[in-house]
Design an enzyme around this catalytic site. Structure first.
Site, mmCIF file in Angstrom:
data_model
loop_
_atom_site.group_PDB
_atom_site.id
_atom_site.type_symbol
_atom_site.label_atom_id
_atom_site.label_comp_id
_atom_site.label_asym_id
_atom_site.label_seq_id
_atom_site.Cartn_x
_atom_site.Cartn_y
_atom_site.Cartn_z
ATOM 1 C CE1 TYR A 42 -4.394 -3.922 -1.536
ATOM 2 C CE2 TYR A 42 -3.543 -6.082 -0.927
ATOM 3 C CZ TYR A 42 -3.381 -4.849 -1.542
ATOM 4 O OH TYR A 42 -2.193 -4.542 -2.147
ATOM 5 C CG ASP A 102 0.574 -6.248 -1.224
ATOM 6 O OD1 ASP A 102 1.143 -5.252 -0.724
ATOM 7 O OD2 ASP A 102 0.075 -6.235 -2.362
ATOM 8 N NE ARG A 142 -2.134 -5.537 -6.855
ATOM 9 C CZ ARG A 142 -2.449 -4.254 -6.907
ATOM 10 N NH1 ARG A 142 -2.720 -3.607 -5.779
ATOM 11 N NH2 ARG A 142 -2.484 -3.603 -8.062
ATOM 12 C CG ASP A 195 -2.045 -1.378 -0.725
ATOM 13 O OD1 ASP A 195 -2.802 -0.593 -0.114
ATOM 14 O OD2 ASP A 195 -1.927 -1.383 -1.962
ATOM 15 C CD GLU A 253 0.951 0.646 -1.575
ATOM 16 O OE1 GLU A 253 0.810 0.546 -2.804
ATOM 17 O OE2 GLU A 253 1.063 -0.339 -0.818
ATOM 18 C CD GLU A 279 4.323 -4.139 -5.425
ATOM 19 O OE1 GLU A 279 4.817 -3.453 -6.322
ATOM 20 O OE2 GLU A 279 3.395 -4.944 -5.603
ATOM 21 C CG HIS A 313 -3.585 -11.218 3.703
ATOM 22 N ND1 HIS A 313 -2.720 -11.061 2.648
ATOM 23 C CD2 HIS A 313 -2.961 -10.660 4.775
ATOM 24 C CE1 HIS A 313 -1.632 -10.451 3.051
ATOM 25 N NE2 HIS A 313 -1.744 -10.202 4.343
#
Length: 888
Positions: A322, A97, A324, A95, A8, A99, A369
């Site tokens: 990470y 997640d 988030r 990433d 990203e 998104e 996660h």
């Protein structure tokens, strides 16, 4: 063989390429590559005639979205397509997640690769993590993609259907959002509670008891707990309406408290009970996104956006995992690394027998996660990473929290003492003192969490009480009545609003920073210090949404929608069915978004913007800001009455717009000015005006002044008004900001008045002042004394000494005059001596202060009844006067 790896962020490219080596080409998507069209010009030509084109979603065909590549990403897509032609394999490494999963799918759908495609995820940018991810690829998870798509479409439908209603009925340029509107409602509801709050006053007695020579500590504080077996009313005894919640408490007023203090003079105080209990405190869980944001706010004063920006840099630099995540789980690798550091840095006694695990408190948390932790198979200490500035601060916070989570419990004892006496009136008064000692610090050796309440005791703080036993007697060194008043509910800060949203299960960790940023950027909320204050426009917006879109701003409905999105992510719910239900309401006549918008009743725009203050005065939200409107004072042109109006200062919080304040604004509307005379030094006329941000003084520049010349201006102090201000006050105000002096290193200290009150500034170090008057009177010595004190966050700095009188010849420490609970006193830091009646701040000298301190030392412990007799006489005198006044 060449493998194209797409991540990203361009900031990851170099480090990941280095870890992968030859045969890999690494590039980035630079975030999202495409989205729903942002305006009519972005809608593809083939859809422009469709009735749903403005939405960018085909609501007639299974809610199919129309995606377009944004103009600023077209060159990057061209570059990626060219690289893909030269590659034998595509690896999507966005990433981990939802998104990120959606971005991976968008890349796949836009690039249309003809070579094998693999999806990899990693939660830290280290050589081991990247190579492990490459060795364990998977397919794109379409359930996660569906969940993210559903979220995006829901937000588009909500915003594009509800926002136009706000434009028509409230003000153009406003916006509504599925989570942002709920967050705004929370802030507005808190302000409504503050506006409706009724202050209640209550009194109690505060004492300092002396346990006698040999006790450690010898003196200790206590407060009145009960009278004749009934608890004394405290702040929690009252409701927001200012009334007692229960009659089973003793509500003391000033007269009753004073009388009780008098009646306790010369009485014997006995230890009624001593209760000691061991306590154990477990470590805090490792950070997830929201707890990291909250703690960075408490410790550093950072907003959520700043915290996430710093965390992003740390993640991309390979320093933390990470950022988030809603999980508190640590991998086995992390557990091993944390335990190794505990043993190495703190010793085996701080290491529990087995690794600690933490149950997730977040509903539907993605436990696969990890929590936020230092990156790598072994942790580097803050000293070893060598980071500085914001990155250094946040890395140290994450490192400490992670290590502390794997340490032993803290242990200690809590002690509660009850001290009783019989008053001469026959009343039985019981005082309470509580203390806490830590016998083993455990995890507190590494890390202590901060709290939202600045007055609360942190977990590592101790309050020691003397070793007394039931039946012992103590003397009262000080005893007096104290007034208190209840406080309205505290406004949200960024940290507490994030916590509230999370507790209500609204939104996701990755969205909170952008939500808070959005409601501030839209002008719904502004900051006063760290508090989030709603603007009046937010009251109008929330009122409309509550009246006509109540389901959409219902907290439970918004939280349930998050559950539904989690069901889609788990493959247990169909995205089309979810969108259909939201849009049409599943056959229900009034719950679907489309039906709500299509069947809106007539909306009274003026009513939405009107808020009664009292006495026929209203607050109105106008096109150019809020203003108060009162009854007509004089008839206007043509005999038509014209109401009186006055702008409301933009930085005046809604709960401070009282009826009295509204009348004051109407009496001094913006534009009113008053000539004060000529400045004695510059010869310029000084004028007092009432402006958009309140009353101020300014210079009237001559007509031939250059266009670049700017007049000096200064806001009036809160204690001043346009009616009372004179030329002398104006001259003093225009000296601000004022150079007070320098510190010991020669750095300049200035006194300034800011939006959030008076403060001192030395370089980048600011300290709040107690009063605006200090801006004009504070000396260099007093400023240095303030900077000598440790800086506190989230609360005002301690008041400066009233006067400094040099060093004491006995203790060698500086003597200062301070204002205390029972009046002014002198102190050298070891002994306090109250000023006598004949003493005053103006005439107190160093010799007199030394004399008072010498007398205090000679007396040793305070004798029973000494200070109390003086207080008793004073109280009795007041009581007599009140009684005489009543009789007359």
């Amino acid at each position: 063989m060449t493998t194209l790896v797409i991540v990203e962020s361009p900031n990851k490219v170099r480090s990941i390429a280095g870890y992968l080596g030859d045969g890999y080409v690494v590039d980035s998507s630079v975030g999202h590559i495409r989205d729903l069209p942002r305006g009519a010009d972005e809608v593809p030509a083939k859809f422009k005639g469709e009735p749903w084109a403005r939405l960018g979603v085909d609501i007639e065909n299974s809610f199919e979205p129309v995606y377009v590549v944004s103009a600023d990403k077209k060159s990057q897509i061209t570059k990626l397509k060219k690289l893909l032609k030269e590659a034998d394999e595509l690896v999507l490494a966005t990433d981990e997640d939802r998104e990120g999963e959606a971005i991976a799918w968008h890349l796949f759908d836009e690039l249309k690769p003809t070579v094998p495609v693999r999806r990899i995820v990693f939660n830290e940018i280290t050589r081991e993590a990247i190579q492990r991810a490459i060795a364990n690829p998977r397919d794109i998870d379409m359930d996660l993609v569906d969940a993210q798509e559903t979220r995006r479409i829901l937000d588009r439908l909500y915003g594009y259907e509800v926002s136009p209603v706000l434009w028509k009925k409230v003000m153009s340029g406003l916006s509504a959002g599925r989570v942002q509107s709920v967050a705004t409602r929370l802030v507005v509801e808190r302000e409504r509670a503050r506006m409706a709050f009724k202050v209640a006053a209550y009194w109690d007695l505060e004492a300092t008891f002396d346990a006698g020579e040999g006790a450690d500590p010898r003196q200790f504080p206590a407060k009145l707990h009960s009278v004749d077996g009934k608890r004394v009313a405290t702040g929690s005894s009252f409701g927001d309406d200012g009334l007692l919640k229960s009659t089973d408490v003793v509500h003391l007023d000033a007269e009753a408290a004073g009388a009780l203090a008098t009646a306790l003079n010369d009485q014997t105080f006995t230890i009624r009970s001593v209760e000691s209990k061991p306590y154990t405190r477990r470590p805090y869980a490792p950070f997830r996104t929201t707890t990291m944001q909250q703690e960075a706010s408490r410790k550093f004063g950072w907003g959520a956006a700043r915290t996430m920006q710093v965390a992003q840099r740390l993640y991309e630099g390979g320093y933390i995992t990470y950022m988030r995540t809603d999980s508190t789980t640590l991998s086995q690798t992390a557990l091993t690394a944390a335990r190794a550091q505990v043993r190495e840095l703190y010793g085996a006694e701080y290491l529990p027998d087995a690794p600690r695990t933490y149950a997730g408190k977040v509903k539907n948390a993605q436990e696969a996660h990890e929590a936020i932790r230092p990156a790598g198979e072994s942790f580097r200490t803050p000293q070893q990473v060598g980071l500085s500035g914001d990155e250094g601060k946040l890395y140290e916070l994450v490192w400490k929290r992670t290590v502390a989570s794997q340490m032993t419990d803290a242990k200690g004892n809590s002690v509660s003492i009850r001290i009783g006496a019989h008053a001469t009136t026959g009343q039985d008064a019981v005082f309470a003192a509580s203390g806490r000692t830590i016998t083993f610090y455990g995890f507190l050796k590494a890390y202590v969490e901060s709290g939202d309440d600045p007055d609360a005791q942190n977990d590592d703080q101790q309050t020691k009480l003397p070793n007394v036993a039931e039946g012992d007697t103590v003397t009262a060194a000080e005893l007096g009545s104290a007034e208190h008043s209840t406080k309205p509910p505290a406004r949200y800060t960024e940290a507490s609003l994030i916590k509230e949203l999370e507790d209500r299960e609204i939104g996701r960790p990755s969205t909170y920073a952008s939500i808070i940023g959005t409601i501030q950027n839209r002008g719904y909320v502004y900051k006063k210090g760290t508090a989030l204050v709603p603007a009046w426009i937010a009251f109008s917006v929330v009122r409309l949404l509550e009246q006509h879109f109540s389901r959409l701003v219902d907290y439970s409905f918004t939280a349930e929608l998050e559950d539904v999105l989690d069901e889609v992510a788990g493959g247990r719910e169909d995205r089309v069915a979810v969108l259909q239900s939201f849009w049409t309401g599943e056959g229900e006549h009034d719950t679907g978004l489309k039906r709500l918008v299509d069947n809106l009743p007539e909306i009274d725009a003026r009513g939405l913007a009107t808020f009664p203050i009292g006495d026929d005065i209203n607050l109105r939200v106008g096109r150019y800001g809020p203003y108060v409107e009162g009854p007509p004072m004089l008839p206007g042109d043509g005999g038509v009455d014209v109401p009186t109006r006055a702008n409301v200062p933009e930085d005046l919080p809604p709960d401070e717009l009282t009826l009295e304040k509204a009348k004051e604004l109407l009496a001094n509307p913006a534009g009113q000015e008053k000539s004060l005379g000529t400045h004695p030094e510059t010869g310029l006329e000084l004028v007092a005006k009432n402006g958009r941000f309140g009353p101020y003084v300014t210079e009237a520049l001559p007509a031939d002044a250059p266009k670049s010349a700017k007049p000096r201006t200064a806001s009036l102090f809160k204690t001043m008004s346009l009616d009372s201000i004179g030329i002398d006050d104006a001259v003093k105000l225009l000296t601000l900001p004022r150079v007070v002096g320098t510190d010991v290193d020669g750095v300049e200290i200035t006194a300034q008045n800011g939006r959030y009150g008076p403060y001192l500034k030395k370089g980048s170090d600011s300290r709040s002042l107690e009063t605006e008057e200090q801006l004009l009177t504070l000396t260099e010595e007093q400023a240095r004394a303030i900077y000598a004190q440790p800086k506190t966050y989230g609360r005002r700095a301690a008041a400066a000494p009233l006067k400094e009188l040099g060093d004491d010849p006995v203790s060698g420490k500086p003597i200062v005059v301070k204002d205390g609970r029972f009046g002014m006193y002198v102190t050298d830091g070891e002994y306090n001596a109250t000023l006598r009646k004949e003493d005053s701040l103006e005439n107190i000298t160093a010799e007199r202060a030394q004399e008072l301190l010498s007398e205090r030392r000679a007396k040793g412990p305070a004798k029973k009844g000494g200070r109390k007799k003086a207080a008793a006489k004073k109280t009795a005198k007041k009581t007599t006067k009140k009684a005489a006044a009543k009789k007359s």
